[in-house]
Design an enzyme around this catalytic site. Structure first.
Site, PDB file in Angstrom:
ATOM      1  N   ARG A  48       0.821  -1.211   0.000  1.00  0.00           N
ATOM      2  CA  ARG A  48       0.000   0.000   0.000  1.00  0.00           C
ATOM      3  C   ARG A  48       0.854   1.260   0.000  1.00  0.00           C
ATOM      4  NH1 ARG A  48      -4.303  -1.906   4.566  1.00  0.00           N
ATOM      5  NH2 ARG A  48      -5.344  -3.528   3.380  1.00  0.00           N
ATOM      6  N   ARG A  52      -3.564   6.264   0.124  1.00  0.00           N
ATOM      7  CA  ARG A  52      -4.135   7.383   0.872  1.00  0.00           C
ATOM      8  C   ARG A  52      -3.143   8.158   1.712  1.00  0.00           C
ATOM      9  NH1 ARG A  52      -8.783   4.006   3.681  1.00  0.00           N
ATOM     10  NH2 ARG A  52      -7.106   2.457   3.546  1.00  0.00           N
ATOM     11  N   ARG A  61      -6.913  11.198  -7.376  1.00  0.00           N
ATOM     12  CA  ARG A  61      -8.076  10.336  -7.226  1.00  0.00           C
ATOM     13  C   ARG A  61      -9.351  11.117  -6.912  1.00  0.00           C
ATOM     14  NH1 ARG A  61      -8.957   5.673  -4.685  1.00  0.00           N
ATOM     15  NH2 ARG A  61     -11.090   6.389  -4.945  1.00  0.00           N
ATOM     16  N   ASP A  97      -6.797  -3.406  -7.238  1.00  0.00           N
ATOM     17  CA  ASP A  97      -7.486  -3.967  -6.086  1.00  0.00           C
ATOM     18  C   ASP A  97      -7.713  -5.450  -6.346  1.00  0.00           C
ATOM     19  OD1 ASP A  97      -9.185  -2.993  -3.511  1.00  0.00           O
ATOM     20  OD2 ASP A  97     -10.162  -4.696  -4.475  1.00  0.00           O
TER      21      ASP A  97
END
Length: 365
Positions: A48, A52, A61, A97
């Site tokens: 990851r 974020r 995004r 994903d």
């Protein structure tokens, strides 16, 4: 001809692209560590790492749904490259994903913010199983395009392709979304083992095709994420999961790219996971990397395993904990530094940048 019809592990689409990418990255520290060869420094990447925690990610995004972003090659490439530029990590991991191949074959699902993947019609009967058709490379043309862009942009930095493992995909499909206890999943596994085996076998084929597409487009390594498999006892894993995971690894063995296997809470499963066919086994933070290596057994590199929460501590504390990981990994056949799970959303990006620099410098001594 479908991805499942061609000889196992034999590329048919773009071997020239894959060969070119492999030549560019063959001597990279990351791939050398995967092959258990000497390295100039311990390679680092983070699960990851694109996401974020980065303000540039949130900016590109903005207003775009997660699954939609996974199907836009230029956007996928930009997001995948962001942490490489910022943190100077030794490998990029393809931004996607685990449910993308399921969406590509027509499963009615969405990724709900704050929840995760939600499946409109869960799969719990034999009739439901028939809705899972084979994945064709044409279903995910955007993946081939995005990987092509990335391998050109990354140059000597390897790209890791990835997919969700059959058990974790099955859990989402059966539960209808994330689950703490996996009640329906285990009920199906115990109550109808024949249907369960058919479900995982079909998911293994879908997963293998998804990985083949990425490898043939130029990915230099692949990782199979089994996020939920730590919920199982070893004997259940051996009987009900291991055959499907082994099938995935066997299907891509002929490409010769390193294969990584990772799960969360899998300390008791590490030996079994090591036997599934991967070249590298990831350990979460609950088991020291030297003990993980002992459980996995010889002939495998180990990946991990700093607790992601450590990154919220002061820099000196982060470095002390990173030093413990490096010391535990001293003398292993091969070690890739990573977190014990993914980067947490509120992580300070500078903490990741500093950690990469520290691991590189410390491991050169």
């Amino acid at each position: 001809m479908s991805g499942n019809d061609r000889p196992e592990g034999q590329p048919t689409q773009t071997p020239d692209v894959a060969a070119s990418a492999a030549a560019d990255t063959a001597s990279s520290p990351f791939l050398r560590a995967c092959r258990r060869e000497p390295v100039p420094h311990t390679p680092v990447w983070f699960m990851r790492q694109a996401g974020r925690s980065l303000p540039e990610y949130r900016k590109v995004r903005e207003g775009i749904a997660m699954l939609d972003s996974c199907m836009q090659p230029d956007l996928v490439a930009e997001i995948t490259l962001q942490p490489v530029r910022r943190h100077k990590v030794d490998a990029a991991i393809y931004f996607s994903d685990i449910v993308v191949p399921l969406k590509a074959i027509g499963v009615d699902l969405d990724i709900k913010p704050g929840v995760g993947p939600v499946v409109e019609k869960p799969i719990r009967t034999r009739a439901d199983l028939e809705r899972l058709r084979a994945l064709e490379p044409e279903d995910v043309r955007y993946v081939t395009e995005a990987v092509g862009i990335l391998t050109r942009e990354l140059g000597a930095t390897p790209l890791i392709g990835f997919a969700g493992a059959p058990f974790t995909l099955a859990s989402y499909l059966v539960e209808g979304g994330p689950s703490k206890n996996h009640e329906r999943t285990k009920a199906l596994m115990y109550g109808d083992p024949e249907l369960w085996a058919e479900l995982l076998d079909r998911l293994a084929d879908i997963t293998a095709t998804f990985l083949k597409v990425q490898i043939e487009a130029g990915a230099g390594a692949v990782q199979l994420f089994d996020s939920w498999v730590g919920a199982l006892a070893p004997e259940d894993y051996r009987r009900s999961v291991l055959p499907a995971s082994t099938k995935v690894f066997d299907a891509v063995a002929g490409y010769g790219v390193p294969r990584i296997h990772f799960g969360v809470g899998t300390g008791e499963l590490l030996g079994l996971m090591g036997g599934a066919g991967a070249d590298v086994v990831g350990a979460d933070w609950r088991v020291p990397v030297d003990e993980a290596a002992r459980r996995v057994g010889p002939g495998k590199a180990i990946q991990g395993n700093l607790d992601p929460a450590v990154l919220f501590a002061p820099r000196e504390a982060v470095e002390r904990q990173a030093a413990r990981v490096l010391e535990a990994a001293r003398g292993l056949e091969g070690h890739i530094f990573n977190l014990g799970h993914g980067v947490l959303p509120d992580t300070d990006p500078q903490a990741l940048t500093d950690l990469v620099a520290y691991v590189h410098e410390e491991s050169r001594r």
